[in-house]
Design an enzyme around this catalytic site. Structure first.
Site, PDB file in Angstrom:
ATOM      1  N   TYR A 127       1.321  -1.148  -0.317  1.00 54.93           N
ATOM      2  CA  TYR A 127       0.141  -0.155  -0.163  1.00 54.93           C
ATOM      3  C   TYR A 127       1.356   1.409   0.293  1.00 54.93           C
ATOM      4  CZ  TYR A 127      -3.593   3.432   1.468  1.00 54.93           C
ATOM      5  OH  TYR A 127      -4.358   4.761   1.481  1.00 54.93           O
ATOM      6  N   LYS A 181       0.778   4.147  -2.757  1.00 54.72           N
ATOM      7  CA  LYS A 181       0.486   5.514  -2.802  1.00 54.72           C
ATOM      8  C   LYS A 181       1.810   6.104  -3.244  1.00 54.72           C
ATOM      9  CE  LYS A 181      -3.778   4.858  -1.284  1.00 54.72           C
ATOM     10  NZ  LYS A 181      -4.735   5.737  -2.179  1.00 54.72           N
TER      11      LYS A 181
HETATM   12  N1  LIG Z   1      -9.569   6.410   5.283  1.00 60.24           N
HETATM   13  C1  LIG Z   1      -8.090   6.812   5.762  1.00 60.24           C
HETATM   14  O1  LIG Z   1      -7.060   6.376   6.731  1.00 60.24           O
HETATM   15  C2  LIG Z   1      -7.046   6.817   4.630  1.00 60.24           C
HETATM   16  C3  LIG Z   1      -5.546   7.882   4.390  1.00 60.24           C
HETATM   17  C4  LIG Z   1      -4.912   7.777   3.791  1.00 60.24           C
HETATM   18  C5  LIG Z   1      -5.108   7.181   2.680  1.00 60.24           C
HETATM   19  N2  LIG Z   1      -6.691   6.978   1.687  1.00 60.24           N
HETATM   20  C6  LIG Z   1      -7.709   6.922   0.683  1.00 60.24           C
HETATM   21  O2  LIG Z   1      -8.343   7.805   0.005  1.00 60.24           O
HETATM   22  C7  LIG Z   1      -9.589   6.946  -0.410  1.00 60.24           C
HETATM   23  C8  LIG Z   1     -10.603   6.817   0.109  1.00 60.24           C
HETATM   24  O3  LIG Z   1     -10.522   6.036   1.315  1.00 60.24           O
HETATM   25  P1  LIG Z   1     -11.486   5.940   1.876  1.00 60.24           P
HETATM   26  O4  LIG Z   1     -11.431   5.453   3.861  1.00 60.24           O
HETATM   27  O5  LIG Z   1     -13.105   6.785   2.042  1.00 60.24           O
HETATM   28  O6  LIG Z   1     -12.620   3.744   2.440  1.00 60.24           O
HETATM   29  P2  LIG Z   1     -13.197   3.372   1.301  1.00 60.24           P
HETATM   30  O7  LIG Z   1     -13.148   1.697   2.118  1.00 60.24           O
HETATM   31  O8  LIG Z   1     -15.058   4.496   2.177  1.00 60.24           O
HETATM   32  O9  LIG Z   1     -13.881   3.788   0.234  1.00 60.24           O
HETATM   33  C9  LIG Z   1     -13.190   3.485  -1.349  1.00 60.24           C
HETATM   34  C10 LIG Z   1     -14.237   3.330  -2.145  1.00 60.24           C
HETATM   35  O10 LIG Z   1     -12.942   2.851  -3.535  1.00 60.24           O
HETATM   36  C11 LIG Z   1     -14.557   2.222  -4.108  1.00 60.24           C
HETATM   37  N3  LIG Z   1     -12.896   0.684  -4.841  1.00 60.24           N
HETATM   38  C12 LIG Z   1     -12.420   0.401  -4.389  1.00 60.24           C
HETATM   39  N4  LIG Z   1     -12.351  -1.013  -5.610  1.00 60.24           N
HETATM   40  C13 LIG Z   1     -12.719   0.264  -6.826  1.00 60.24           C
HETATM   41  C14 LIG Z   1     -12.762   0.161  -8.138  1.00 60.24           C
HETATM   42  N5  LIG Z   1     -11.610  -0.603  -8.784  1.00 60.24           N
HETATM   43  N6  LIG Z   1     -12.635   1.480  -8.429  1.00 60.24           N
HETATM   44  C15 LIG Z   1     -14.054   2.026  -8.235  1.00 60.24           C
HETATM   45  N7  LIG Z   1     -14.226   1.935  -7.182  1.00 60.24           N
HETATM   46  C16 LIG Z   1     -13.703   1.550  -6.010  1.00 60.24           C
HETATM   47  C17 LIG Z   1     -14.779   1.228  -3.275  1.00 60.24           C
HETATM   48  O11 LIG Z   1     -15.879   0.270  -3.469  1.00 60.24           O
HETATM   49  C18 LIG Z   1     -14.793   2.482  -2.130  1.00 60.24           C
HETATM   50  O12 LIG Z   1     -16.501   2.591  -2.723  1.00 60.24           O
HETATM   51  C19 LIG Z   1      -8.710   5.688  -1.252  1.00 60.24           C
HETATM   52  O13 LIG Z   1      -8.076   5.990  -2.011  1.00 60.24           O
HETATM   53  C20 LIG Z   1      -7.653   5.481   0.688  1.00 60.24           C
HETATM   54  O14 LIG Z   1      -6.576   4.993  -0.145  1.00 60.24           O
HETATM   55  C21 LIG Z   1      -7.598   7.081   3.425  1.00 60.24           C
END
Ligand SMILES: NC(=O)c1ccc[n+]([C@@H]2O[C@H](COP(=O)([O-])OP(=O)(O)OC[C@H]3O[C@@H](n4cnc5c(N)ncnc54)[C@H](O)[C@@H]3O)[C@@H](O)[C@H]2O)c1
Length: 249
Positions: A155, A159
């Site tokens: 991951y 990223k």
């Molecule tokens: N939550 C955290 O702590 C955090 C921290 C750093 C970065 N992020 C990043 O933020 C972004 C959003 O994460 P989140 O926490 O809201 O997660 P989440 O799981 O709530 O949302 C992720 C969404 O991506 C969709 N998804 C997964 N695979 C997919 C694909 N192949 N095509 C289209 N959609 C797809 C899922 O259905 C889901 O709706 C991600 O890129 C994650 O890596 C999150």
């Protein structure tokens, strides 16, 4: 109103408590026509309906180049333009280095990094035609500090790749006034950790954060709004930390 009549695509925006969904709501409040892209058409459509009239929900698996192109084409034919893309879709897995199997690597790299490439390639020709656009890429503090919170090394690698890709895109697309910036969230309370993060661990993490709390989806949505809007018109190739001071560098 910072995004009046701007057509804004957000990938992975159907998840109820997710960063994408919070960003979609905020963009709609600022006058945007929002297009929610996610794996399931029904969930994407329901999310679009929930944020109000005039928004679209479409199925789009960002790891599928043809699906990304079809979604971009449908948006242009129905809404006439594309102003903003938020590459938000992402997955993570809490694995140690030696536990990463080929399938884990492919899944995590494909959604986070390949998906950012494919979806961006799908919208850039239209943005170039318009001579304007803003692309926001969702990276993570995991890329900067080498993981160690929840996601595994694959991951962090994905990223980190997003940061490099975003900067290279910014350099190449700048002459067409297409801006590309990345956001590096810290730990944000969404469903991405699938309930695997214990309250004890959350408390421990919060104690190491200068602002004294974990993040919420709106914290990241606000940064997306800034980067999507003309408030950031002279900013490209930048990385914005949204981490409460968890990593100061
Ligand atoms: N939550 C955290 O702590 C955090 C921290 C750093 C970065 N992020 C990043 O933020 C972004 C959003 O994460 P989140 O926490 O809201 O997660 P989440 O799981 O709530 O949302 C992720 C969404 O991506 C969709 N998804 C997964 N695979 C997919 C694909 N192949 N095509 C289209 N959609 C797809 C899922 O259905 C889901 O709706 C991600 O890129 C994650 O890596 C999150």
């Amino acid at each position: 109103m910072l995004l009046t009549d701007k057509v804004c695509l957000i990938t992975g925006a159907a998840s109820l408590r997710g960063i994408g969904r919070a960003t979609a709501k905020l963009f709609a409040q600022h006058g945007a026509k929002v297009v929610i892209l996610d794996l399931d058409a029904g969930q994407a459509e329901a999310a679009a309906r929930e944020i109000g009239e005039g928004h679209l929900g479409l199925a789009c698996n960002v790891t599928d180049k043809a699906a990304c192109q079809a979604a971009a084409d449908e948006v242009v034919s129905r809404l006439g333009r594309i102003d903003v893309l938020v590459n938000n879709a992402g997955i993570t897995q809490p694995l140690k280095f030696m536990e990463i199997e080929p399938g884990n690597y492919d899944a995590v790299l494909d959604v986070n990094l390949r998906g950012t490439l494919y979806m961006s390639q799908a919208v850039v020709p239209q943005m170039r035609k318009q001579k304007s656009g803003s692309i926001v890429c969702m990276s993570s503090v995991s890329a900067q500090r080498g993981g160690g919170i929840f996601g595994g090394p694959h991951y962090s690698a994905a990223k980190g790749g997003v940061l490099g890709l975003g900067k290279a895109m910014a350099r190449e697309l700048g002459p067409d006034t297409v801006r590309v910036n990345s956001i590096t969230p810290g730990l944000i309370q969404t469903d991405i950790t699938a309930g695997k993060l214990t309250d004890e661990l959350k408390g421990e993490i919060a104690r190491g954060i200068p602002l004294g709390r974990l993040g919420v989806a709106d914290d990241v949505a606000n940064a997306c709004l800034f980067l999507a809007s003309d408030l950031s018109s002279y900013i490209t190739g930048a990385v914005i930390d949204v981490n409460g001071g968890m990593l100061i560098h």
